[in-house]
Design a protein around this motif. Structure first.
Motif, mmCIF file in Angstrom:
data_model
loop_
_atom_site.group_PDB
_atom_site.id
_atom_site.type_symbol
_atom_site.label_atom_id
_atom_site.label_comp_id
_atom_site.label_asym_id
_atom_site.label_seq_id
_atom_site.Cartn_x
_atom_site.Cartn_y
_atom_site.Cartn_z
ATOM 1 N N ASN A 2 11.770 -17.031 3.900
ATOM 2 C CA ASN A 2 10.701 -16.587 4.770
ATOM 3 C C ASN A 2 10.672 -15.073 4.937
ATOM 4 O OD1 ASN A 2 13.000 -16.350 6.220
ATOM 5 N ND2 ASN A 2 12.351 -17.581 7.957
ATOM 6 N N ASP A 3 11.180 -14.337 3.957
ATOM 7 C CA ASP A 3 11.151 -12.885 4.022
ATOM 8 C C ASP A 3 9.890 -12.391 3.326
ATOM 9 O OD1 ASP A 3 13.671 -12.681 5.281
ATOM 10 O OD2 ASP A 3 14.642 -13.014 3.352
ATOM 11 N N TYR A 4 8.815 -12.229 4.074
ATOM 12 C CA TYR A 4 7.544 -11.805 3.480
ATOM 13 C C TYR A 4 7.529 -10.284 3.413
ATOM 14 C CZ TYR A 4 6.356 -16.612 3.788
ATOM 15 O OH TYR A 4 6.365 -17.975 3.614
ATOM 16 N N TRP A 5 8.241 -9.796 2.401
ATOM 17 C CA TRP A 5 8.530 -8.371 2.369
ATOM 18 C C TRP A 5 7.346 -7.524 1.945
ATOM 19 C CZ3 TRP A 5 7.822 -7.196 -2.636
ATOM 20 C CH2 TRP A 5 8.153 -8.151 -3.599
ATOM 21 N N GLY A 6 6.239 -8.141 1.532
ATOM 22 C CA GLY A 6 5.060 -7.354 1.165
ATOM 23 C C GLY A 6 4.274 -6.892 2.371
ATOM 24 N N THR A 7 4.441 -7.517 3.526
ATOM 25 C CA THR A 7 3.628 -7.233 4.687
ATOM 26 C C THR A 7 3.998 -5.888 5.298
ATOM 27 O OG1 THR A 7 3.502 -9.586 5.122
ATOM 28 C CG2 THR A 7 2.869 -8.113 6.916
ATOM 29 N N GLY A 8 3.021 -5.006 5.372
ATOM 30 C CA GLY A 8 3.195 -3.762 6.088
ATOM 31 C C GLY A 8 4.073 -2.729 5.412
ATOM 32 N N LYS A 10 3.551 -1.385 2.025
ATOM 33 C CA LYS A 10 2.950 -1.156 0.729
ATOM 34 C C LYS A 10 3.095 0.273 0.221
ATOM 35 C CE LYS A 10 -0.430 -4.860 1.364
ATOM 36 N NZ LYS A 10 -1.851 -5.198 1.509
ATOM 37 N N ARG A 11 3.471 1.201 1.094
ATOM 38 C CA ARG A 11 3.528 2.595 0.670
ATOM 39 C C ARG A 11 4.769 2.909 -0.166
ATOM 40 N NH1 ARG A 11 1.403 6.051 5.966
ATOM 41 N NH2 ARG A 11 -0.661 5.056 6.088
ATOM 42 N N GLY A 12 5.838 2.160 0.004
ATOM 43 C CA GLY A 12 7.061 2.405 -0.743
ATOM 44 C C GLY A 12 7.039 1.731 -2.095
ATOM 45 N N PRO A 36 -4.494 -8.199 -7.225
ATOM 46 C CA PRO A 36 -4.456 -6.742 -7.040
ATOM 47 C C PRO A 36 -3.928 -6.327 -5.672
ATOM 48 C CG PRO A 36 -6.716 -7.565 -6.933
ATOM 49 C CD PRO A 36 -5.866 -8.699 -7.418
ATOM 50 N N GLU A 37 -3.793 -7.290 -4.758
ATOM 51 C CA GLU A 37 -3.219 -6.981 -3.452
ATOM 52 C C GLU A 37 -1.731 -6.623 -3.538
ATOM 53 O OE1 GLU A 37 -6.205 -10.434 -2.877
ATOM 54 O OE2 GLU A 37 -4.693 -9.808 -4.338
ATOM 55 N N ILE A 38 -1.097 -7.005 -4.651
ATOM 56 C CA ILE A 38 0.320 -6.696 -4.850
ATOM 57 C C ILE A 38 0.429 -5.272 -5.375
ATOM 58 C CG2 ILE A 38 2.425 -7.290 -6.108
ATOM 59 C CD1 ILE A 38 1.451 -10.173 -6.180
ATOM 60 N N HIS A 39 1.000 -4.409 -4.583
ATOM 61 C CA HIS A 39 1.044 -2.992 -4.921
ATOM 62 C C HIS A 39 2.389 -2.634 -5.547
ATOM 63 C CE1 HIS A 39 -2.758 -2.097 -2.873
ATOM 64 N NE2 HIS A 39 -2.374 -3.020 -2.004
ATOM 65 N N ILE A 40 2.488 -2.903 -6.840
ATOM 66 C CA ILE A 40 3.686 -2.543 -7.603
ATOM 67 C C ILE A 40 3.234 -1.887 -8.905
ATOM 68 C CG2 ILE A 40 5.754 -3.377 -8.786
ATOM 69 C CD1 ILE A 40 5.932 -5.616 -6.774
ATOM 70 N N ASP A 41 3.795 -0.740 -9.191
ATOM 71 C CA ASP A 41 3.446 -0.005 -10.397
ATOM 72 C C ASP A 41 4.144 -0.632 -11.598
ATOM 73 O OD1 ASP A 41 3.583 2.212 -12.481
ATOM 74 O OD2 ASP A 41 2.421 3.209 -10.912
ATOM 75 N N MET A 42 3.442 -0.715 -12.716
ATOM 76 C CA MET A 42 4.050 -1.274 -13.925
ATOM 77 C C MET A 42 5.275 -0.467 -14.357
ATOM 78 S SD MET A 42 2.652 -4.093 -14.908
ATOM 79 C CE MET A 42 3.360 -4.198 -16.553
ATOM 80 N N ASP A 43 5.310 0.816 -14.043
ATOM 81 C CA ASP A 43 6.476 1.635 -14.386
ATOM 82 C C ASP A 43 7.705 1.242 -13.589
ATOM 83 O OD1 ASP A 43 5.079 3.086 -16.269
ATOM 84 O OD2 ASP A 43 4.533 4.692 -14.876
ATOM 85 N N ASP A 44 7.496 0.506 -12.491
ATOM 86 C CA ASP A 44 8.614 0.047 -11.668
ATOM 87 C C ASP A 44 9.021 -1.382 -12.016
ATOM 88 O OD1 ASP A 44 9.028 2.405 -10.292
ATOM 89 O OD2 ASP A 44 7.553 1.939 -8.748
ATOM 90 N N LYS A 93 19.296 2.579 -4.946
ATOM 91 C CA LYS A 93 18.703 1.563 -4.082
ATOM 92 C C LYS A 93 17.816 2.189 -3.010
ATOM 93 C CE LYS A 93 21.542 -0.833 -1.467
ATOM 94 N NZ LYS A 93 21.111 -0.603 -0.073
ATOM 95 N N ARG A 94 18.202 3.341 -2.532
ATOM 96 C CA ARG A 94 17.425 3.995 -1.473
ATOM 97 C C ARG A 94 16.032 4.427 -1.940
ATOM 98 N NH1 ARG A 94 21.411 8.017 -2.758
ATOM 99 N NH2 ARG A 94 20.488 9.790 -3.892
ATOM 100 N N ASP A 95 15.818 4.432 -3.255
ATOM 101 C CA ASP A 95 14.512 4.827 -3.791
ATOM 102 C C ASP A 95 13.478 3.712 -3.693
ATOM 103 O OD1 ASP A 95 15.496 7.349 -4.578
ATOM 104 O OD2 ASP A 95 16.280 6.507 -6.452
ATOM 105 N N PHE A 96 13.910 2.496 -3.334
ATOM 106 C CA PHE A 96 13.016 1.330 -3.340
ATOM 107 C C PHE A 96 13.111 0.578 -2.017
ATOM 108 C CE2 PHE A 96 14.434 2.203 -7.655
ATOM 109 C CZ PHE A 96 13.226 2.299 -8.338
ATOM 110 N N ILE A 97 11.987 0.050 -1.574
ATOM 111 C CA ILE A 97 12.012 -0.762 -0.358
ATOM 112 C C ILE A 97 12.249 -2.236 -0.677
ATOM 113 C CG2 ILE A 97 10.568 0.805 0.989
ATOM 114 C CD1 ILE A 97 8.226 -1.133 0.446
#
Length: 342
Positions: A2-8, A10-12, A36-44, A93-97
């Motif tokens: 139940n860890d909905y880590w996408g909520t709130g 998106k900037r990281g 498209p609501e999933i905000h992840i760059d293909m480079d990541d 690790k600190r570079d990613f949320i």
């Protein structure tokens, strides 16, 4: 679960560590286009390039054999992987949320270890902390292993543990799936544009590609195809091209329902996710009936470590053992935001 880590958040940056090219450039690229609501760059999305047991060995090399039992140790996966593959550009690790790992079960691998893979599954349980591990059974191609939509038999689908080489399972999926044409459609469109009709300029073929995949009306299809292609291929090829793309689109079956390819595949992914939630519940509890509207509750009750233990037990005998066909990496979408699959 139940860890909905996408909520709130998106900037990281969110990091996906995947085993191979298929995961990045076929599955997740398509998922991101459909959602498209999933905000992840293909480079990541980082391709690790080898299996989960090599990853285990890399962790041990960096942190020692007691890595999972030492509360003072925080495994830094971005550091481990960037140190190995791109030492001049270290990440931490600190570079990613959020950090997500996607690997295959690989029971047939000579380095397979029930203890090691369970140790990894028990440790990597939180994407916002050390990372979250999704294991696919027997391998990534299980997301396509549906013989119909819906497929009522999927819940009982197994493969013999004697089906050892990965290429044998891939061939089995190709023979049985009804989804391969849908998943291969974008590559066919791109191939026709770039190779057959020789539209090489990236900006142009991408514009044509986007227009073709966004066609949603049968009555407008001919005109849209002509408008899209007429300035980029020869007049003598235009009629052939129109009918080739028209035939490809009609065979997919989505335009007859007034959908674009992306809208249709979003629905397909939703069905794949729901099939695998039911399947995971069945593996975990022996019961798979889920009332309409109860999928989120069921999803939150899934225990990936318990499922792994059951898979280990069922596949232990080299001759009579079996593996439940199950794809857990598609749960990534539901974990990000279950509202996307409702």
């Amino acid at each position: 679960m139940n860890d909905y880590w996408g909520t709130g958040r998106k900037r990281g940056r969110s990091l996906l560590i995947v085993e191979g090219n298929h995961e990045k450039n076929k599955l997740f690229r398509l998922i991101f286009q459909c959602f498209p609501e999933i905000h992840i760059d293909m480079d990541d999305i980082w391709i690790y390039g080898t299996n989960i047991y090599v990853l285990y060995g890399d962790i041990v090399k960096e942190y020692g054999s007691g890595w999972s039992e030492d509360d003072t140790v925080g495994i830094d996966l971005p550091f481990i992987i960037s140190k190995k593959q791109h030492p001049a550009q270290l990440c931490y690790k600190r570079d990613f949320i959020n950090i997500i790992l996607v690997f295959d079960y690989e029971r047939h691998d000579t380095n397979f270890s029930e203890e090691k893979i369970l140790e990894l599954q028990n440790y990597f349980v939180d994407g916002t902390d050390m990372g979250k591990l999704y294991i696919n059974y027997p391998m990534i191609e299980s997301y396509q292993h549906l013989r119909s939509l819906p497929d009522e038999e999927y819940v009982n689908r197994k493969v013999s543990v004697s089906l050892r080489p990965g290429k044998e399972y891939k061939a089995l999926v190709r023979d049985e799936t009804v989804l391969s044409a849908h998943f291969g459609f974008t590559h066919k469109v791109e191939g026709l544009l770039k190779e057959h009709f020789e539209i090489q300029e990236e900006q142009i073929w991408k514009r044509c590609y986007t227009a073709i995949l966004n066609i949603s009306n049968v009555s407008d299809m001919d005109a849209t195809l002509v408008d899209t292609l007429q300035n980029h291929i020869g007049t003598d090829q235009l009629r052939t091209a129109k009918y080739q793309f028209k035939d490809l689109i009609l065979k997919q079956g989505y335009i007859q329902n007034g959908q674009t390819y992306w809208e249709y595949m979003r629905d397909v992914f939703k069905q794949i996710i729901y099939h695998n939630i039911r399947k995971a519940k069945h593996v975990q509890s022996g019961y798979h009936e889920i009332e309409e509207g109860q999928y989120k509750e069921c999803f939150e009750q899934l225990d990936l470590a318990e499922i792994l233990k059951i898979q280990n037990l069922g596949s232990r005998d080299a001759e009579t053992g079996f593996i439940w066909v199950l794809n857990t990496c598609v749960f990534f979408v539901a974990e990000y935001n279950f509202g996307l699959v409702v």
